[in-house]
Write an enzyme that holds these catalytic residues in place. Structure first.
Site, PDB file in Angstrom:
ATOM      1  CG  ASP A 156      -1.590  -6.700  -2.560  1.00 13.94           C
ATOM      2  OD1 ASP A 156      -2.517  -5.876  -2.613  1.00 13.94           O
ATOM      3  OD2 ASP A 156      -1.417  -7.474  -1.605  1.00 13.94           O
ATOM      4  CB  SER A 157       2.586  -8.062   0.919  1.00  8.44           C
ATOM      5  OG  SER A 157       1.474  -8.065   1.770  1.00  8.44           O
ATOM      6  CB  SER A 158      -2.072 -10.876  -1.002  1.00  7.02           C
ATOM      7  OG  SER A 158      -2.540 -10.178   0.130  1.00  7.02           O
ATOM      8  CB  THR A 197      -2.560 -21.775  21.054  1.00  8.78           C
ATOM      9  OG1 THR A 197      -3.875 -21.345  21.431  1.00  8.78           O
ATOM     10  CG2 THR A 197      -1.626 -20.592  21.206  1.00  8.78           C
ATOM     11  CD  GLN A 198      -8.372 -22.896  16.746  1.00  9.04           C
ATOM     12  OE1 GLN A 198      -9.391 -22.268  17.030  1.00  9.04           O
ATOM     13  NE2 GLN A 198      -8.407 -24.161  16.364  1.00  9.04           N
ATOM     14  CB  THR A 209      -0.909   0.006   1.262  1.00  6.21           C
ATOM     15  OG1 THR A 209      -1.817  -1.070   1.146  1.00  6.21           O
ATOM     16  CG2 THR A 209      -1.687   1.288   1.387  1.00  6.21           C
TER      17      THR A 209
HETATM   18  N1  ASP Z   1      -2.713  -5.409   0.337  1.00  7.69           N
HETATM   19  C1  ASP Z   1      -1.627  -4.581   0.816  1.00  7.69           C
HETATM   20  C2  ASP Z   1      -0.362  -5.413   0.849  1.00  7.69           C
HETATM   21  O1  ASP Z   1      -0.170  -6.174   1.756  1.00  7.69           O
HETATM   22  C3  ASP Z   1      -1.951  -4.034   2.159  1.00  7.69           C
HETATM   23  C4  ASP Z   1      -0.871  -3.170   2.763  1.00  7.69           C
HETATM   24  O2  ASP Z   1       0.167  -2.912   2.211  1.00  7.69           O
HETATM   25  O3  ASP Z   1      -1.089  -2.664   3.871  1.00  7.69           O
HETATM   26  O4  ASP Z   1       0.441  -5.328  -0.055  1.00  7.69           O
END
Ligand code: ASP
Length: 339
Positions: A56-58, A274-275, A12
């Site tokens: 995007d880090s995802s 653990t959760q 972001t």
């Molecule tokens: N979706 C973004 C990412 O992880 C969210 C962020 O940067 O805060 O790349």
């Protein structure tokens, strides 16, 4: 003059609106730096390196961790510290992975990002970036203050392998459930020197590799034997994180305990995490965790899930010996677990 390398991966912090103005997409590093002219006022020589395509880090994968590890290792002697700009969504995973990869680290590696893009009026990106650079440049008696992989976000410096993302809204996006903060930034930056990690290894060594033959099984009341069996019997599976109830408990039903015992006997490394967000696993405290203990499930102690899964992938890539992996899982390698 202290020299810092800024590594931009995406997230972001550098995002702009897409052409149809419906989504945010990562943009280039010059755009970020142009929004923080104050960086020039710091008494620091800044260089930068950017992923060819910021992400995007995802979309982060183990090969990106390797890439970051290699960038740092190849330039280790040329810089006094490193600042990594990264999306917040998977930042806890990357920080954990890097902590395991960089054995014998004696310089700061500070990850940061932001909740709002740097071009927005109320952005948290500028403060996060400026303070992360200041922390990376901090020296005491000629030596770097921080010598570990740490994360700076909204006034706090955390150990990288101890954090969890807690909010999609608040600027305080992270917290460290089981370990104290390393520093807080107010009028001045105040460090808790007693909590900082010091590596015993003399030289930096990049330990590469993450085995992707792992899975996660989250327990819930009513889960079917069929589901558990299909996960445990997945082809090529070498490691499993079992996300348990409370202090590491699970159903005491014989079908469940038997399946776990058989899988461990066949060589699967199962780690009990653990959760709960705070506290630790204590196998054997309740009868409902006794079966797991007896089956040879490893306790994840007070590790976060993010630290446990990256550590498991890391260790499985280092050795074929399941007993060695189990022992290392319970050993404190980079300050990720309290033993
Ligand atoms: N979706 C973004 C990412 O992880 C969210 C962020 O940067 O805060 O790349």
């Amino acid at each position: 003059m202290t020299s810092i390398l800024i590594i931009y991966t995406g997230g972001t912090i550098g995002m702009v609106e897409s052409e149809d103005q419906k989504t945010l997409v990562p943009f280039n590093l010059d755009y970020i730096l142009s929004h923080v002219p104050e960086l020039k006022k710091l008494d620091v020589r800044l260089d930068s390196f950017s992923f060819d395509t910021p992400i995007d880090s995802s979309d982060i994968q183990p090969q990106h961790w390797t890439q970051i590890g290699e960038i740092i290792t190849e330039r280790y002697s040329a810089y006094d510290g490193f600042v990594i700009l990264h999306g917040s969504d998977t930042l806890a995973y990357t920080a954990s992975a890097l902590s395991f990869m960089l054995d014998g680290l004696h310089k700061p590696v500070i990850l940061t990002g932001s909740q709002l893009p740097i071009g927005m009026i109320r952005t948290d990106a500028r403060e996060n970036l400026i303070t992360a650079v200041e922390i990376a440049a901090k020296r005491l008696d000629g030596k770097p203050v921080v010598t570990e992989v740490a994360v700076f976000f909204e006034d706090m410096l955390y150990r990288g392998n101890r954090i969890k993302k807690q909010s999609t809204e608040a600027f305080e996006a992270f917290f460290s459930p089981n370990y104290p903060i390393l520093a807080s930034a107010g009028v001045s930056i105040s460090f808790d020197h007693t909590e900082l990690f010091r590596s015993e290894a003399k030289e930096l060594r990049l330990m590469n590799g993450f085995d992707e033959n792992v899975a996660v099984l989250t327990l819930f009341p009513g889960m079917s034997p069929k589901l558990v069996k299909s996960v445990l019997e997945s082809v090529h599976l070498r490691g499993l994180i079992l996300l348990t109830f409370g202090a590491g408990n699970g159903p005491s039903a014989p079908w469940f305990v038997d399946l776990i015992r058989e899988s461990v006997a066949k060589g699967l490394v199962i780690v009990n995490v653990t959760q709960c967000t705070m506290g630790e696993v204590e196998q054997g405290k309740y009868k409902t965790s006794m079966g797991l203990l007896k089956a040879g499930v490893v306790s994840g102690g007070d590790m976060t899930f993010e630290a446990a899964i990256t550590k498991l992938m890391f260790l499985l890539s280092q050795s074929e010996d399941g007993d060695w992996v189990k022992k290392q899982m319970g050993t404190n390698l980079r300050g990720e677990i309290t033993v």
